[in-house]
Design an enzyme around this catalytic site. Structure first.
Site, mmCIF file in Angstrom:
data_model
loop_
_atom_site.group_PDB
_atom_site.id
_atom_site.type_symbol
_atom_site.label_atom_id
_atom_site.label_comp_id
_atom_site.label_asym_id
_atom_site.label_seq_id
_atom_site.Cartn_x
_atom_site.Cartn_y
_atom_site.Cartn_z
ATOM 1 N N MET A 1 -8.209 8.814 -0.976
ATOM 2 C CA MET A 1 -9.519 9.156 -0.054
ATOM 3 C C MET A 1 -9.759 10.804 -0.197
ATOM 4 O O MET A 1 -8.671 11.088 -0.328
ATOM 5 C CB MET A 1 -8.385 9.217 1.309
ATOM 6 C CG MET A 1 -8.428 7.394 1.763
ATOM 7 S SD MET A 1 -7.532 7.411 3.190
ATOM 8 C CE MET A 1 -7.344 5.858 2.377
ATOM 9 N N MET B 1 -12.234 -5.556 4.036
ATOM 10 C CA MET B 1 -11.304 -4.578 4.663
ATOM 11 C C MET B 1 -11.121 -4.984 6.022
ATOM 12 O O MET B 1 -12.408 -5.697 6.608
ATOM 13 C CB MET B 1 -11.970 -2.839 4.652
ATOM 14 C CG MET B 1 -12.431 -1.952 4.074
ATOM 15 S SD MET B 1 -10.626 -2.041 3.383
ATOM 16 C CE MET B 1 -9.199 -0.792 4.757
ATOM 17 N N HIS C 1 -8.274 1.876 -5.059
ATOM 18 C CA HIS C 1 -9.523 1.680 -3.742
ATOM 19 C C HIS C 1 -9.805 3.107 -3.806
ATOM 20 O O HIS C 1 -9.070 3.482 -3.131
ATOM 21 C CB HIS C 1 -8.029 0.521 -2.666
ATOM 22 C CG HIS C 1 -9.133 0.928 -1.602
ATOM 23 N ND1 HIS C 1 -8.697 0.482 0.402
ATOM 24 C CD2 HIS C 1 -10.410 0.386 -1.511
ATOM 25 C CE1 HIS C 1 -9.653 0.466 0.983
ATOM 26 N NE2 HIS C 1 -11.288 0.458 0.149
ATOM 27 N N HIS D 1 -0.786 -1.287 -4.104
ATOM 28 C CA HIS D 1 -2.183 -0.293 -4.187
ATOM 29 C C HIS D 1 -1.794 1.153 -3.776
ATOM 30 O O HIS D 1 -1.415 1.299 -3.120
ATOM 31 C CB HIS D 1 -2.980 -1.353 -2.835
ATOM 32 C CG HIS D 1 -3.764 -1.516 -1.971
ATOM 33 N ND1 HIS D 1 -4.911 -1.821 -2.635
ATOM 34 C CD2 HIS D 1 -4.221 -0.105 -0.763
ATOM 35 C CE1 HIS D 1 -5.626 -1.125 -2.303
ATOM 36 N NE2 HIS D 1 -5.814 -0.992 -1.129
ATOM 37 N N ASP E 1 -7.225 -5.947 2.998
ATOM 38 C CA ASP E 1 -6.211 -4.589 3.171
ATOM 39 C C ASP E 1 -7.188 -4.418 4.740
ATOM 40 O O ASP E 1 -7.421 -3.614 4.870
ATOM 41 C CB ASP E 1 -7.056 -3.833 2.042
ATOM 42 C CG ASP E 1 -6.740 -2.378 2.311
ATOM 43 O OD1 ASP E 1 -5.281 -2.248 2.709
ATOM 44 O OD2 ASP E 1 -7.269 -2.133 1.583
ATOM 45 N N SER F 1 0.959 -1.427 0.239
ATOM 46 C CA SER F 1 0.302 -0.101 -0.175
ATOM 47 C C SER F 1 1.167 0.567 0.109
ATOM 48 O O SER F 1 2.120 1.579 0.599
ATOM 49 C CB SER F 1 -0.970 -0.344 1.035
ATOM 50 O OG SER F 1 -1.600 0.947 1.414
ATOM 51 N N PHE G 1 -6.467 4.526 7.452
ATOM 52 C CA PHE G 1 -5.675 5.595 7.478
ATOM 53 C C PHE G 1 -4.567 4.065 7.799
ATOM 54 O O PHE G 1 -5.482 2.588 8.120
ATOM 55 C CB PHE G 1 -5.628 5.593 8.907
ATOM 56 C CG PHE G 1 -6.638 6.610 9.799
ATOM 57 C CD1 PHE G 1 -5.798 8.173 8.689
ATOM 58 C CD2 PHE G 1 -7.631 7.172 9.531
ATOM 59 C CE1 PHE G 1 -6.161 9.587 8.953
ATOM 60 C CE2 PHE G 1 -8.147 8.300 9.426
ATOM 61 C CZ PHE G 1 -7.931 9.694 9.308
HETATM 62 C C1 DX5 Z 1 -6.629 1.843 5.097
HETATM 63 C C2 DX5 Z 1 -5.667 1.315 3.610
HETATM 64 C C3 DX5 Z 1 -4.859 0.537 4.084
HETATM 65 C C4 DX5 Z 1 -4.270 0.614 4.376
HETATM 66 C C5 DX5 Z 1 -2.914 0.007 4.712
HETATM 67 O O1 DX5 Z 1 -7.656 2.618 4.505
HETATM 68 O O2 DX5 Z 1 -7.018 1.048 2.349
HETATM 69 O O3 DX5 Z 1 -3.843 0.107 1.917
HETATM 70 O O4 DX5 Z 1 -2.419 1.157 3.704
HETATM 71 O O5 DX5 Z 1 -2.133 -0.128 5.708
HETATM 72 P P1 DX5 Z 1 -1.820 -1.395 6.614
HETATM 73 O O6 DX5 Z 1 -1.220 -2.254 6.067
HETATM 74 O O7 DX5 Z 1 -0.642 -0.012 7.449
HETATM 75 O O8 DX5 Z 1 -2.986 -1.829 7.958
HETATM 76 ZN ZN ZN Z 2 -6.589 -0.527 0.738
#
Ligand code: DX5
Ligand code: ZN
Length: 226
Positions: free
Chosen positions: A39, A143, A68, A35, A177, A10, A149
């Site tokens: 947002m 999710m 995403h 990824h 994710d 990500s 975050f």
């Molecule tokens: C959160 C995102 C993720 C995030 C995952 O809303 O969709 O893609 O970057 O980060 P980690 O792997 O640190 O949880």
């Molecule tokens: Zn994501």
């Protein structure tokens, strides 16, 4: 039936000021996809990147950009992202109850691969119609944290959703994710996830290549057991 393991760092955890070199570093470390978390302060309380950044990045890489969309109006992003060079376009089912058919059709017509994501509180049954449609989504993103975050704690209770999906759809790409890393991958892999998003565990590691390879091995090993 075996679905291919895809490891998708990500980029939310990357150094955004050096996005092109960060993506190259991840590809050199064995990443399959990149990824990209989009947002825009409504749907989730964070602000990241949009089509202009994808367009700039596309000039530096041919890699699969797994976008995403954590936005309330994904349809407005289809054309800009398609033109910018996005590869996958995953929208949230919570935002798209009334127009998912049109969304999927438009995503495909712009040459992208459609996926649907669901938040932890959303029942898994909400995505069945999208997977079973005549023009279906090609990936479901479960999710495993509340979206918004990086660096949050993995929610193991989401693995029931992954198990149910894998049983129902043996050849579907199932992505997880949030909070994935060496200590949680076994749970996701044995439940049947094959697309693994990992931000902080990969970028925070001294050797990202080792984490990426560990994630991939876990998925492959779990598949051999079934
Ligand atoms: C959160 C995102 C993720 C995030 C995952 O809303 O969709 O893609 O970057 O980060 P980690 O792997 O640190 O949880
Ligand atoms: Zn994501």
């Amino acid at each position: 039936m075996e679905v291919k393991a895809k490891i998708a760092p990500s980029m939310l955890s990357s150094d955004f000021a050096n996005l092109a070199s960060e993506t190259q570093r991840m590809l050199n470390s064995g990443a399959d996809w990149l990824h990209m978390d989009i947002m825009v302060l409504h749907f989730v309380p964070n602000l990241t990147i949009g089509a202009p950044v994808i367009e700039s990045l596309r000039k530096h890489t041919t890699a699969y950009l797994d976008c995403h969309l954590m936005v309330t109006n994904p349809i407005d992003y289809v054309e800009p992202l398609g033109k910018a060079g996005a590869s996958g376009f995953t929208f949230h089912v919570e935002t798209s109850k009334d127009n998912w058919q049109e969304l999927i059709q438009r995503i495909k017509s712009l040459g992208m691969r459609p996926g649907v994501a669901l938040k932890p509180g959303t029942p898994i049954g909400d995505v069945y119609p999208l997977v079973e449609a005549e023009a279906p989504v090609e990936m479901v993103l479960v999710m495993t944290v509340e979206p918004g975050f990086g660096g949050q704690k993995f929610m193991p209770e989401m693995m029931d959703k992954v198990r149910i999906l894998r049983k129902k759809y043996p050849s579907l790409d199932i992505e997880v994710d949030g909070g994935l890393g060496p200590s949680t991958i076994e749970m996701a892999a044995s439940a049947g996830a094959n697309c693994i998003v990992a931000g902080s565990s990969v970028f925070g590691a001294p050797e990202p290549a080792e984490v990426i390879s560990l994630l991939r091995n876990s998925v492959q090993k779990a598949q051999q057991k079934c």
